[in-house]
Scaffold this motif. Structure first.
Motif, PDB file in Angstrom:
ATOM      1  N   LYS A  96     -81.984  17.932 -24.855  1.00 22.63           N
ATOM      2  CA  LYS A  96     -80.534  17.911 -24.615  1.00 22.63           C
ATOM      3  C   LYS A  96     -80.253  17.044 -23.404  1.00 22.63           C
ATOM      4  CE  LYS A  96     -80.201  21.837 -21.452  1.00 22.63           C
ATOM      5  NZ  LYS A  96     -79.470  23.068 -21.092  1.00 22.63           N
ATOM      6  N   GLN A  97     -79.045  16.477 -23.356  1.00 20.23           N
ATOM      7  CA  GLN A  97     -78.588  15.726 -22.203  1.00 20.23           C
ATOM      8  C   GLN A  97     -77.235  16.278 -21.780  1.00 20.23           C
ATOM      9  OE1 GLN A  97     -78.987  11.533 -23.566  1.00 20.23           O
ATOM     10  NE2 GLN A  97     -80.365  11.284 -21.828  1.00 20.23           N
ATOM     11  N   SER A  98     -77.192  16.793 -20.547  1.00 19.87           N
ATOM     12  CA  SER A  98     -75.938  17.387 -20.076  1.00 19.87           C
ATOM     13  C   SER A  98     -75.969  17.540 -18.562  1.00 19.87           C
ATOM     14  CB  SER A  98     -75.727  18.769 -20.724  1.00 19.87           C
ATOM     15  OG  SER A  98     -76.776  19.652 -20.344  1.00 19.87           O
ATOM     16  N   GLY A  99     -74.799  17.824 -18.008  1.00 15.79           N
ATOM     17  CA  GLY A  99     -74.674  18.077 -16.585  1.00 15.79           C
ATOM     18  C   GLY A  99     -74.423  16.809 -15.795  1.00 15.79           C
ATOM     19  N   PRO A 100     -73.830  16.942 -14.585  1.00 19.67           N
ATOM     20  CA  PRO A 100     -73.624  15.783 -13.717  1.00 19.67           C
ATOM     21  C   PRO A 100     -74.973  15.174 -13.326  1.00 19.67           C
ATOM     22  CG  PRO A 100     -73.234  17.838 -12.527  1.00 19.67           C
ATOM     23  CD  PRO A 100     -73.382  18.205 -13.954  1.00 19.67           C
ATOM     24  N   ASP A 101     -75.072  13.830 -13.406  1.00 17.48           N
ATOM     25  CA  ASP A 101     -76.329  13.130 -13.129  1.00 17.48           C
ATOM     26  C   ASP A 101     -77.476  13.647 -13.997  1.00 17.48           C
ATOM     27  OD1 ASP A 101     -75.401  11.307 -11.304  1.00 17.48           O
ATOM     28  OD2 ASP A 101     -75.908  12.514  -9.555  1.00 17.48           O
ATOM     29  N   ASN A 102     -77.122  14.208 -15.172  1.00 18.71           N
ATOM     30  CA  ASN A 102     -78.115  14.734 -16.118  1.00 18.71           C
ATOM     31  C   ASN A 102     -78.981  15.838 -15.517  1.00 18.71           C
ATOM     32  OD1 ASN A 102     -77.442  13.142 -18.392  1.00 18.71           O
ATOM     33  ND2 ASN A 102     -78.554  11.412 -17.524  1.00 18.71           N
ATOM     34  N   LEU A 103     -78.422  16.587 -14.570  1.00 18.98           N
ATOM     35  CA  LEU A 103     -79.161  17.682 -13.939  1.00 18.98           C
ATOM     36  C   LEU A 103     -79.692  18.690 -14.945  1.00 18.98           C
ATOM     37  CD1 LEU A 103     -77.144  18.545 -10.706  1.00 18.98           C
ATOM     38  CD2 LEU A 103     -79.608  18.191 -10.837  1.00 18.98           C
ATOM     39  N   ASP A 104     -78.936  18.942 -15.994  1.00 21.46           N
ATOM     40  CA  ASP A 104     -79.308  19.971 -16.972  1.00 21.46           C
ATOM     41  C   ASP A 104     -80.006  19.404 -18.200  1.00 21.46           C
ATOM     42  OD1 ASP A 104     -78.042  21.831 -15.294  1.00 21.46           O
ATOM     43  OD2 ASP A 104     -76.097  21.448 -16.237  1.00 21.46           O
ATOM     44  N   SER A 105     -80.307  18.113 -18.180  1.00 22.63           N
ATOM     45  CA  SER A 105     -80.988  17.496 -19.327  1.00 22.63           C
ATOM     46  C   SER A 105     -82.398  18.057 -19.463  1.00 22.63           C
ATOM     47  CB  SER A 105     -81.048  15.980 -19.172  1.00 22.63           C
ATOM     48  OG  SER A 105     -79.752  15.429 -19.227  1.00 22.63           O
ATOM     49  N   SER A 106     -82.844  18.133 -20.705  1.00 29.13           N
ATOM     50  CA  SER A 106     -84.150  18.736 -20.992  1.00 29.13           C
ATOM     51  C   SER A 106     -84.936  17.840 -21.937  1.00 29.13           C
ATOM     52  CB  SER A 106     -83.961  20.118 -21.619  1.00 29.13           C
ATOM     53  OG  SER A 106     -85.206  20.720 -21.873  1.00 29.13           O
ATOM     54  N   TYR A 107     -86.257  17.741 -21.692  1.00 32.39           N
ATOM     55  CA  TYR A 107     -87.148  16.896 -22.488  1.00 32.39           C
ATOM     56  C   TYR A 107     -88.379  17.696 -22.887  1.00 32.39           C
ATOM     57  CZ  TYR A 107     -84.297  13.110 -20.556  1.00 32.39           C
ATOM     58  OH  TYR A 107     -83.255  12.304 -20.200  1.00 32.39           O
ATOM     59  N   ILE A 108     -89.156  17.115 -23.782  1.00 33.79           N
ATOM     60  CA  ILE A 108     -90.375  17.798 -24.219  1.00 33.79           C
ATOM     61  C   ILE A 108     -91.421  16.775 -24.651  1.00 33.79           C
ATOM     62  CG2 ILE A 108     -89.705  18.014 -26.663  1.00 33.79           C
ATOM     63  CD1 ILE A 108     -90.982  20.806 -26.612  1.00 33.79           C
ATOM     64  N   CYS A 109     -92.682  17.099 -24.456  1.00 34.47           N
ATOM     65  CA  CYS A 109     -93.781  16.314 -25.002  1.00 34.47           C
ATOM     66  C   CYS A 109     -94.915  17.251 -25.378  1.00 34.47           C
ATOM     67  CB  CYS A 109     -94.263  15.251 -24.004  1.00 34.47           C
ATOM     68  SG  CYS A 109     -95.068  15.931 -22.547  1.00 34.47           S
ATOM     69  N   PHE A 110     -95.891  16.736 -26.092  1.00 34.93           N
ATOM     70  CA  PHE A 110     -97.025  17.540 -26.544  1.00 34.93           C
ATOM     71  C   PHE A 110     -98.318  16.830 -26.157  1.00 34.93           C
ATOM     72  CE2 PHE A 110     -93.427  18.433 -29.266  1.00 34.93           C
ATOM     73  CZ  PHE A 110     -93.426  19.819 -29.367  1.00 34.93           C
ATOM     74  N   ILE A 111     -98.954  17.317 -25.100  1.00 35.86           N
ATOM     75  CA  ILE A 111    -100.206  16.727 -24.637  1.00 35.86           C
ATOM     76  C   ILE A 111    -101.365  17.433 -25.339  1.00 35.86           C
ATOM     77  CG2 ILE A 111    -101.696  16.265 -22.658  1.00 35.86           C
ATOM     78  CD1 ILE A 111     -99.213  16.307 -20.896  1.00 35.86           C
ATOM     79  N   LYS A 112    -102.094  16.681 -26.154  1.00 37.07           N
ATOM     80  CA  LYS A 112    -103.214  17.249 -26.901  1.00 37.07           C
ATOM     81  C   LYS A 112    -104.569  16.854 -26.321  1.00 37.07           C
ATOM     82  CE  LYS A 112    -100.529  17.250 -31.197  1.00 37.07           C
ATOM     83  NZ  LYS A 112    -100.452  16.754 -32.609  1.00 37.07           N
ATOM     84  N   ASP A 113    -104.584  15.819 -25.500  1.00 36.35           N
ATOM     85  CA  ASP A 113    -105.833  15.305 -24.945  1.00 36.35           C
ATOM     86  C   ASP A 113    -106.254  16.153 -23.746  1.00 36.35           C
ATOM     87  OD1 ASP A 113    -107.950  13.895 -23.912  1.00 36.35           O
ATOM     88  OD2 ASP A 113    -106.938  11.952 -23.866  1.00 36.35           O
ATOM     89  N   ARG A 114    -107.336  16.925 -23.886  1.00 34.58           N
ATOM     90  CA  ARG A 114    -107.806  17.774 -22.810  1.00 34.58           C
ATOM     91  C   ARG A 114    -108.258  16.963 -21.600  1.00 34.58           C
ATOM     92  NH1 ARG A 114    -105.653  22.300 -22.841  1.00 34.58           N
ATOM     93  NH2 ARG A 114    -107.139  22.806 -21.193  1.00 34.58           N
ATOM     94  N   ASN A 115    -108.800  15.743 -21.854  1.00 35.39           N
ATOM     95  CA  ASN A 115    -109.226  14.899 -20.744  1.00 35.39           C
ATOM     96  C   ASN A 115    -108.061  14.547 -19.830  1.00 35.39           C
ATOM     97  OD1 ASN A 115    -111.997  14.643 -21.162  1.00 35.39           O
ATOM     98  ND2 ASN A 115    -111.717  13.039 -22.687  1.00 35.39           N
ATOM     99  N   LEU A 116    -106.897  14.333 -20.438  1.00 34.59           N
ATOM    100  CA  LEU A 116    -105.721  13.992 -19.651  1.00 34.59           C
ATOM    101  C   LEU A 116    -105.304  15.162 -18.767  1.00 34.59           C
ATOM    102  CD1 LEU A 116    -103.535  11.957 -18.967  1.00 34.59           C
ATOM    103  CD2 LEU A 116    -102.223  12.754 -20.930  1.00 34.59           C
ATOM    104  N   ILE A 117    -105.504  16.368 -19.248  1.00 36.62           N
ATOM    105  CA  ILE A 117    -105.111  17.561 -18.500  1.00 36.62           C
ATOM    106  C   ILE A 117    -106.131  17.894 -17.416  1.00 36.62           C
ATOM    107  CG2 ILE A 117    -104.683  20.048 -18.702  1.00 36.62           C
ATOM    108  CD1 ILE A 117    -103.649  19.508 -21.524  1.00 36.62           C
ATOM    109  N   GLU A 118    -107.416  17.650 -17.690  1.00 34.14           N
ATOM    110  CA  GLU A 118    -108.481  18.148 -16.817  1.00 34.14           C
ATOM    111  C   GLU A 118    -109.145  17.084 -15.958  1.00 34.14           C
ATOM    112  OE1 GLU A 118    -111.074  19.901 -19.643  1.00 34.14           O
ATOM    113  OE2 GLU A 118    -109.703  21.535 -20.167  1.00 34.14           O
ATOM    114  N   ASN A 119    -109.075  15.807 -16.350  1.00 32.41           N
ATOM    115  CA  ASN A 119    -109.827  14.755 -15.679  1.00 32.41           C
ATOM    116  C   ASN A 119    -108.903  13.927 -14.784  1.00 32.41           C
ATOM    117  OD1 ASN A 119    -111.145  12.168 -15.166  1.00 32.41           O
ATOM    118  ND2 ASN A 119    -112.686  12.833 -16.647  1.00 32.41           N
ATOM    119  N   SER A 120    -109.141  13.970 -13.477  1.00 29.05           N
ATOM    120  CA  SER A 120    -108.259  13.264 -12.544  1.00 29.05           C
ATOM    121  C   SER A 120    -108.330  11.750 -12.712  1.00 29.05           C
ATOM    122  CB  SER A 120    -108.614  13.640 -11.098  1.00 29.05           C
ATOM    123  OG  SER A 120    -109.959  13.309 -10.801  1.00 29.05           O
TER     124      SER A 120
END
Length: 334
Positions: A75-99
């Motif tokens: 959703k996109q809402s609010g002044p300066d998009n303060l209340d806007s919301s996004y989503i993604c789906f990270i499936k790669d464990r290396n991306l989550i765990e490997n610096s």
């Protein structure tokens, strides 16, 4: 007011943190919605920044990531998009765990978000001048770049020289390196493979598409030999189109049916051998000379580029030979 271009320095981990923050989570089977205002507070607390990232700018960054299929808008809402919301789906464990993987991916996202100015600043350390001395003692400049932990360039930037020096590379390392070329003699490509790999290297490459906007980097011939890196933006398009500023090609009817790219930026002398880079920060090719008999495309207003796939063929040992360097004297760059 701080603008988007300054965010890469003020908030260097913002791109990857956006993905981590908006990664899908559920609570009792219900999707948790996270908003821009929440992310800005989260980033300030985690990294102890003096100021909170501006929601307006963060929202703009999120929209850019959406355009590149890294995020989706809820959703996109609010002044300066303060209340806007996004989503993604990270499936790669290396991306989550490997610096290390996180840092690499953060760099890639930064290329996408901040564009060519950021890419230029980051690529400067990888693009090096070559000084070429002829048998008559004349000196000229060419360009090479650190790729796949070696040096990539155009073959004519090395072949036939009396002396060669490359900024930042010791002569002993060059003397003991392998100078690999394509088995197709018309391919103006060369890869220098050292006994000890160069640790820091360009990581990303991809194939070019028609109408892509690209940037060339290299060291043009400058009177007095003040070598400095130049950049020029260009386009790739259908060959001989009527569109002004986009006369280019990836046609197979030239260079004995190999995919030579034509771009709207001329390749100026010393720029030969330099990388051609996409808006995503990936190398798409190498600036080269056109094969003899193929026509002077530079006179028509565009440069010639060989796709990076041919360079990868050399590096991956698929189709390569070795350049005879026995008559070249390697010296330290001054």
């Amino acid at each position: 007011m701080i603008e988007l271009a300054n965010y890469s320095q003020l908030y260097p981990y913002l791109p990857i943190e956006i993905l981590f923050f908006f990664n899908a989570e559920s609570n009792n089977g219900k999707l948790v919605q996270k908003e821009i205002s929440m992310f800005c507070n989260h980033y300030k607390i985690k990294y102890k920044t003096p100021d909170i990232p501006q929601p307006r700018i963060v929202s703009k960054i999120c929209d850019i990531l959406c355009e590149h299929n890294q995020l989706s808008i809820l959703k996109q809402s609010g002044p300066d998009n303060l209340d806007s919301s996004y989503i993604c789906f990270i499936k790669d464990r290396n991306l989550i765990e490997n610096s290390l993987v996180q840092n690499i991916f953060n760099t890639k996202l930064s290329y996408i978000i901040y564009g060519f100015k950021y890419i230029y600043a980051d690529y400067r350390k990888f693009v090096l001048p070559i000084e070429y001395t002829t048998n008559s003692g004349n000196r000229t400049l060419g360009t090479c770049f650190i790729y796949n932990h070696g040096l990539a360039t155009a073959k004519h930037c090395i072949e036939g020289a009396k002396k060669i020096s490359i900024q930042g590379i010791f002569k002993n390392d060059l003397q003991n390196a392998k100078f690999e070329i394509h088995e197709n003699e018309l391919m103006d490509l060369l890869f220098i493979r050292f006994q000890k790999e160069i640790p820091d290297s360009i990581l990303f490459s991809e194939n070019a598409e028609l109408l892509d906007e690209i940037m060339t980097l290299g060291y043009p011939k400058i009177a007095g030999y003040h070598n400095f890196l130049t950049a020029e933006k260009a386009n790739i398009s259908a060959r001989f189109t009527a569109t002004v500023g986009q006369i280019a090609s990836n046609a197979r009817d030239i260079w004995i049916r190999e995919n030579l790219l034509l771009i709207t930026a001329k390749i100026k002398g010393g720029n030969s051998g330099g990388p051609v880079i996409s808006r995503n920060g990936s190398v798409i090719g190498v600036s080269v000379n056109c094969a003899e008999g193929e026509g002077d495309y530079d006179d028509l207003g565009y440069g010639t580029v060989l796709p990076v796939s041919f360079l990868d063929e050399i590096i991956n040992n698929n189709v390569k030979k070795y350049l005879d360097i026995s008559s070249i004297e390697f010296i330290d760059f001054k």
